[in-house]
Enzyme design. Structure first.
Site, PDB file in Angstrom:
ATOM      1  CB  THR A   1      -1.007  -0.074   1.209  1.00 32.55           C
ATOM      2  OG1 THR A   1      -1.598  -1.103   1.239  1.00 32.55           O
ATOM      3  CG2 THR A   1      -1.715   1.223   1.276  1.00 32.55           C
TER       4      THR A   1
ATOM      5  CG  ASP B   1       4.047  -2.861   1.575  1.00 29.77           C
ATOM      6  OD1 ASP B   1       3.646  -1.735   1.131  1.00 29.77           O
ATOM      7  OD2 ASP B   1       3.570  -3.262   2.318  1.00 29.77           O
TER       8      ASP B   1
ATOM      9  CG  ASP C   1       6.240   5.140   6.188  1.00 32.86           C
ATOM     10  OD1 ASP C   1       5.997   5.819   5.164  1.00 32.86           O
ATOM     11  OD2 ASP C   1       5.468   4.311   6.537  1.00 32.86           O
TER      12      ASP C   1
ATOM     13  CE  LYS D   1       4.954  -2.108   5.128  1.00 31.69           C
ATOM     14  NZ  LYS D   1       4.734  -1.006   4.033  1.00 31.69           N
ATOM     15  N   GLY D   2       3.434   1.722   7.698  1.00 30.72           N
ATOM     16  CA  GLY D   2       2.313   2.131   8.384  1.00 30.72           C
ATOM     17  C   GLY D   2       1.779   3.610   8.121  1.00 30.72           C
ATOM     18  N   GLY D   3       2.942   4.275   7.311  1.00 35.62           N
ATOM     19  CA  GLY D   3       2.255   5.729   7.077  1.00 35.62           C
ATOM     20  C   GLY D   3       0.991   5.789   6.414  1.00 35.62           C
TER      21      GLY D   3
ATOM     22  CD  GLU E   1       1.386  -1.635   4.641  1.00 41.02           C
ATOM     23  OE1 GLU E   1       1.230  -0.883   3.846  1.00 41.02           O
ATOM     24  OE2 GLU E   1       1.867  -1.133   5.800  1.00 41.02           O
TER      25      GLU E   1
HETATM   26  C1  5RP Z   1       1.295   2.032   4.253  1.00 37.15           C
HETATM   27  C2  5RP Z   1       2.857   1.867   4.212  1.00 37.15           C
HETATM   28  C3  5RP Z   1       3.383   2.471   3.038  1.00 37.15           C
HETATM   29  O1  5RP Z   1       4.264   1.388   2.422  1.00 37.15           O
HETATM   30  C4  5RP Z   1       4.614   3.388   3.478  1.00 37.15           C
HETATM   31  O2  5RP Z   1       3.864   4.535   4.366  1.00 37.15           O
HETATM   32  C5  5RP Z   1       5.196   4.128   2.293  1.00 37.15           C
HETATM   33  O3  5RP Z   1       4.413   4.776   1.707  1.00 37.15           O
HETATM   34  P1  5RP Z   1       4.875   5.670   0.362  1.00 37.15           P
HETATM   35  O4  5RP Z   1       5.527   4.586  -0.755  1.00 37.15           O
HETATM   36  O5  5RP Z   1       3.691   6.248  -0.266  1.00 37.15           O
HETATM   37  O6  5RP Z   1       5.966   6.399   0.732  1.00 37.15           O
HETATM   38  O7  5RP Z   1       3.384   1.235   5.277  1.00 37.15           O
HETATM   39  O8  5RP Z   1       0.619   1.652   5.384  1.00 37.15           O
END
Ligand code: 5RP
Length: 228
Positions: A29, A84, A87, A97-99, A106
């Site tokens: 995500t 995946d 962050d 992760k988890g942003g 995930e």
């Molecule tokens: C979502 C996530 C994303 O992989 C993480 O936030 C990185 O996002 P991006 O590729 O938009 O920088 O862990 O829950």
């Protein structure tokens, strides 16, 4: 496209090259994972035969638009390869992760995966984790309690909001963002957070990631975890 966007796209494209016919693929995500979907959609249109499992409703919607064949994770216990974003990620392939708020699914899908590739732009690579506030998914009725226990660790904790209300994850939970600044001992921090009743998942990924693909200066760096 900005330099960082170009780096995300490059990393994503390289990771999609690892997908082979017949695989069950975990779809991450976020904005970098969306590039993965874009390139995977092209390969599927060109004849690649795979099935995919999405880590969020957002990813599910985009995968449907791109005609990537999906299956729900509910009836499964293993996945061949998950790709995946992250962050923050360090030299030992430990990540926050988890942003994007999808950390619970995930984490489960990463744990179920024979191989996990993290795809990132160069800004995500850090010497030590913690500048990015660590997301912790909590059951709503326990949010206050978990927030207080996390604050006992001596760090600022904030409830993630959306339009002035607590954000609801795909699983109906809340997210607490914990601003460590620097996480000196990720293993210890992970254990301390996981031990708090009411935590559904924390977003320290310490052993799940097998390979990192970093887009940098028009090329990609590929590194594999050394777990020997
Ligand atoms: C979502 C996530 C994303 O992989 C993480 O936030 C990185 O996002 P991006 O590729 O938009 O920088 O862990 O829950």
């Amino acid at each position: 496209m900005s330099d960082l966007e170009a780096e995300k796209a490059l990393a994503a494209k390289r990771a999609v090259d690892e997908i082979q016919d017949g695989m069950l693929v975990g779809l991450g995500t976020g904005s970098t994972a969306n590039y993965v979907l874009k390139y995977l959609g092209k390969r599927v249109a060109a004849g690649l035969r795979i099935t995919a499992v999405p880590t969020s409703r957002m990813t599910e919607a985009l995968a449907r638009e791109l005609a990537v064949p999906l299956v729900a994770f509910g009836g499964l216990s293993s996945v061949d390869l998950t790709i995946d974003g992250a962050d923050e990620i360090d030299q030992n392939l430990q990540a926050i992760k988890g942003g994007g708020g999808a950390l619970l699914r995930e984490k489960v899908i990463a744990a179920a995966s024979a191989r996990v590739i993290a795809v990132v732009d160069s800004s995500k690579v850090v010497r030590r984790l913690g500048r990015f506030p660590l997301p912790v998914e909590v059951f709503p009725f326990a949010a206050e309690f978990v927030g207080a226990r996390l604050a006992d660790l001596g760090v600022p904790v904030s409830l993630r909001l959306q339009n002035d209300d607590p954000l609801l994850t795909d699983h109906g939970n809340h997210i607490l963002d914990v601003a460590f600044g620097v996480i000196t001992d990720p293993q210890q921090t992970a254990l301390a957070i996981a031990a708090i009743p009411g935590v559904a998942a924390h977003s320290l990924f310490l052993s799940e990631i097998d390979t990192i693909i970093v887009g940098r200066d028009g090329a990609v760096d590929v590194r594999h975890a050394d777990r020997s």
